[in-house]
Structures are given as structure tokens and as C-alpha cells.
Design a protein around this motif. Structure first.
Motif, PDB file in Angstrom:
ATOM      1  N   TYR A   1     -16.846  40.624   6.168  1.00  0.00           N
ATOM      2  CA  TYR A   1     -18.180  40.347   6.719  1.00  0.00           C
ATOM      3  C   TYR A   1     -19.164  41.466   6.385  1.00  0.00           C
ATOM      4  O   TYR A   1     -20.335  41.221   6.166  1.00  0.00           O
TER       5      TYR A   1
ATOM      6  N   ALA B   1     -19.374  34.280  10.979  1.00  0.00           N
ATOM      7  CA  ALA B   1     -18.462  34.908  11.945  1.00  0.00           C
ATOM      8  C   ALA B   1     -19.125  35.067  13.313  1.00  0.00           C
ATOM      9  O   ALA B   1     -18.453  35.033  14.349  1.00  0.00           O
TER      10      ALA B   1
ATOM     11  N   HIS C   1     -12.733  38.075  15.863  1.00  0.00           N
ATOM     12  CA  HIS C   1     -12.371  37.893  14.461  1.00  0.00           C
ATOM     13  C   HIS C   1     -11.725  39.144  13.879  1.00  0.00           C
ATOM     14  O   HIS C   1     -11.684  40.192  14.530  1.00  0.00           O
TER      15      HIS C   1
ATOM     16  N   SER D   1     -12.830  39.650   8.382  1.00  0.00           N
ATOM     17  CA  SER D   1     -12.976  38.957   7.097  1.00  0.00           C
ATOM     18  C   SER D   1     -12.559  37.497   7.250  1.00  0.00           C
ATOM     19  O   SER D   1     -11.900  37.137   8.232  1.00  0.00           O
ATOM     20  N   LEU D   2     -12.978  36.687   6.295  1.00  0.00           N
ATOM     21  CA  LEU D   2     -12.527  35.292   6.262  1.00  0.00           C
ATOM     22  C   LEU D   2     -11.895  35.011   4.911  1.00  0.00           C
ATOM     23  O   LEU D   2     -11.953  35.831   3.991  1.00  0.00           O
TER      24      LEU D   2
ATOM     25  N   PHE E   1      -6.739  29.947  14.072  1.00  0.00           N
ATOM     26  CA  PHE E   1      -7.680  29.919  12.951  1.00  0.00           C
ATOM     27  C   PHE E   1      -8.861  29.041  13.323  1.00  0.00           C
ATOM     28  O   PHE E   1      -8.726  28.033  14.013  1.00  0.00           O
TER      29      PHE E   1
ATOM     30  N   SER F   1     -11.400  26.885  11.374  1.00  0.00           N
ATOM     31  CA  SER F   1     -11.550  26.327  10.032  1.00  0.00           C
ATOM     32  C   SER F   1     -12.803  25.480   9.942  1.00  0.00           C
ATOM     33  O   SER F   1     -13.014  24.584  10.761  1.00  0.00           O
TER      34      SER F   1
ATOM     35  N   LEU G   1     -13.540  27.316   4.819  1.00  0.00           N
ATOM     36  CA  LEU G   1     -13.667  28.715   5.229  1.00  0.00           C
ATOM     37  C   LEU G   1     -12.798  28.887   6.466  1.00  0.00           C
ATOM     38  O   LEU G   1     -12.989  28.190   7.462  1.00  0.00           O
TER      39      LEU G   1
ATOM     40  N   LEU H   1     -11.209  31.424   9.332  1.00  0.00           N
ATOM     41  CA  LEU H   1     -11.445  32.708  10.013  1.00  0.00           C
ATOM     42  C   LEU H   1     -10.350  32.933  11.056  1.00  0.00           C
ATOM     43  O   LEU H   1     -10.289  32.209  12.062  1.00  0.00           O
ATOM     44  N   TRP H   2      -9.489  33.929  10.850  1.00  0.00           N
ATOM     45  CA  TRP H   2      -8.453  34.244  11.841  1.00  0.00           C
ATOM     46  C   TRP H   2      -9.060  34.954  13.046  1.00  0.00           C
ATOM     47  O   TRP H   2      -9.943  35.802  12.889  1.00  0.00           O
ATOM     48  N   HIS H   3      -8.584  34.596  14.228  1.00  0.00           N
ATOM     49  CA  HIS H   3      -9.023  35.230  15.476  1.00  0.00           C
ATOM     50  C   HIS H   3      -7.804  35.496  16.366  1.00  0.00           C
ATOM     51  O   HIS H   3      -6.880  34.684  16.400  1.00  0.00           O
TER      52      HIS H   3
END
Ligand code: AKG
Ligand code: FE2
Length: 266
Positions: free
Chosen positions: A61, A71, A90, A93-94, A129, A131, A219, A221-223
Motif C-alpha cells: 500500500y 485497503a 490488513h 499489501s494485497l 481474505f 476478495s 484483488l 487482501l489478507w486481514h
């Protein structure tokens, strides 16, 4: 989101290991995200080992203003807050997971990397995730597939899989009879561009092949959330979780062990 819908959405996530929240991205932002994803896919080197997952570009990011805005996107943060997931943060990064035209399917897998930790059987999600599929998805262009409930319940498929991603599955044959199989309990998730798909890292999932001449952009994005009991949780806590030593170190593992049983233990 009204409180009833918020409660149902969380319940879906708890029971099935995934849920969908519609209409999170505006049309303008979607267009911008598509354009930026195309630009990055056209200029960055694609991951050499991820033909099944897609182009797999890691974008920080701090390096990308457009992705940073995603994000921090207020409608998504608000939706998470409303369903009780406001404490997820987050990871900086994604991943751009674009299936190029005619790209192959993604094998069955789950993404939880802490199966030696008793937290593995927490009845609430710890790692999820977010998504965003930037196009409408359908069977033809590589939609997501999921087997509901498998984040908490072992099924025979768990013990037949090649371990995910860098630990083996990236290098399997395209006609692997189990990794690319259809499962009687699978659900094809047909999503509208602009929707937010949430998934528990533990749930078994896959994606269909892209049989079209267009890119299917995702895209992801892990959280993660703190290792605490969520504020909304008012049900029983499994003994393994209640008695977990927070000071202990648990070795990482992608392979489900004693903490994933055929029946949910409570
Ligand atoms: O392509 C998808 O729909 C899912 C991607 C995924 O699950 C992964 O790369 O781990
Ligand atoms: Fe995955």
C-alpha cells in the motif's frame, strides 16, 4: 447494512466460512481499480510459479496510492464494523490474482498456516481474505468455488489434497484428478463486480478455469484480528481455545491436524 442483515452476514461467515457483501465499490472506483490492475499486470513480472492462482503480484500500500485507497475504503471498513469484524487489520499489501484469458483452474486448498495452534478450532474467524472480483464472475470466467463449513469440519478431501501453494500444489499436473475435482457440496460463487467476498483462511476453496478471452481480475487482501475472544461472541468456547496458552509458540503448519475433526467438537 441494517442490523438484521449484518447479523445474518456474520452468521453465514461463522457457519459456512464465507459470505458476500454486495455493492461495496463504486463504479468509478471499480474502473480505476481495473485500470490500475491492468497497468500493473502489463508492466510487472508475473509470479513464475503461480499459473493456477493467477498473475500473483504483491503490491504494498505504501507503494501504490490506488491500492492503498482500497485497503482503507470506507464502505468496506464500515461493513466490517457492522458485522462485528472491525478489529480485523490488513497486512500492508494485497495480491493481484488475475486469471489471464484461458488460464487454468485453481486447485482445492485452504490458506490457514497455523494448524498446530489450538486457535485453529476457534468458532470465529481469526484470519480472513477480503476478495474483490473486478468483473462479474461466472462458471465460464473462473468463479470462486467453496465447500461450506470446511473451516471447522474435516471432510475426506482434506486428507487427499496436495498441500497448498509453495508447499506442493503449485507444481501439480493440470489434470490432477483430486485437486481439480468437483465436490458434491461445492458452491459456485457467482459475484457481481463491486461486491466484497469474505473468506475464512481455513475454508476449502478453489476457482474454475477462465474459458473466456478476457482477464478475470481479483484483488485479495489478507486481514487478521487480535488473539482475543471477539466482542460479539456469546456462545460456548471450545476447551482447546479456552485453555490455550497465549505465551506458547506453536510451529507453523499448512496441514490440518488434531484441531480439525470430522465433527465440530463443542
Ligand atoms: O482465484 C480465486 O478466486 C481465489 C484465489 C485463492 O484462493 C488463492 O490464491 O489462495
Ligand atoms: Fe486461497
Amino acid at each position: 447494512m441494517n442490523p438484521e442483515v449484518a447479523r445474518e452476514t456474520r452468521e453465514k461467515m461463522l457457519q459456512d466460512g464465507y459470505c458476500v457483501i454486495p455493492d461495496i465499490l463504486s463504479q468509478d472506483f471499480l474502473r480505476e481499480l481495473r485500470q490500475e490492475s491492468n497497468r500493473l499486470n502489463d508492466t510487472m513480472e508475473h509470479h513464475p510459479d503461480t499459473k493456477y492462482q493467477g498473475t500473483h503480484l504483491g503490491i504494498r500500500y505504501e507503494d501504490n496510492e490506488v491500492m492503498c485507497r482500497l485497503a482503507e475504503w470506507e464502505p468496506a471498513r464500515q461493513a466490517l464494523e457492522e458485522i462485528g469484524f472491525g478489529d480485523f487489520v490488513h497486512a500492508g499489501s494485497l495480491i493481484i490474482l488475475t486469471k489471464e484469458p484461458f488460464a487454468p483452474a485453481l486447485y482445492w486448498h485452504q490458506d490457514w498456516m497455523r494448524w498446530e495452534d489450538p486457535l485453529s478450532c476457534s468458532p470465529w474467524p481469526q484470519t480472513i481474505f477480503l476478495s474483490y472480483y473486478l468483473e462479474d464472475t461466472a462458471i465460464e470466467n473462473g468463479c470462486f468455488k467453496v465447500i461450506p463449513g470446511t473451516h471447522l469440519k474435516r471432510i475426506p478431501l482434506h486428507d487427499q489434497l496436495v498441500t497448498a501453494h509453495e508447499q506442493g500444489a503449485r507444481f501439480i499436473e493440470e489434470d490432477h484428478p483430486i485437486m481439480f475435482s468437483d465436490h458434491p457440496d461445492q458452491v459456485d460463487l457467482l459475484t457481481k463486480a463491486g461486491a466484497l467476498v469474505l473468506g475464512d483462511a481455513r475454508v476449502l476453496h478453489a476457482a474454475r478455469k477462465n474459458q473466456t478471452a478476457e482477464r478475470r481480475n481479483l484483488l485479495l487482501l489478507w486481514h487478521s484480528r487480535p488473539e482475543t475472544i471477539p466482542d460479539y461472541w456469546d456462545r460456548e468456547i471450545p476447551p482447546a481455545v479456552a485453555e490455550r496458552d497465549p505465551e506458547a509458540t506453536y510451529s507453523g503448519s499448512r496441514i490440518p491436524g488434531q484441531y480439525l475433526q470430522p465433527k465440530i467438537i463443542d
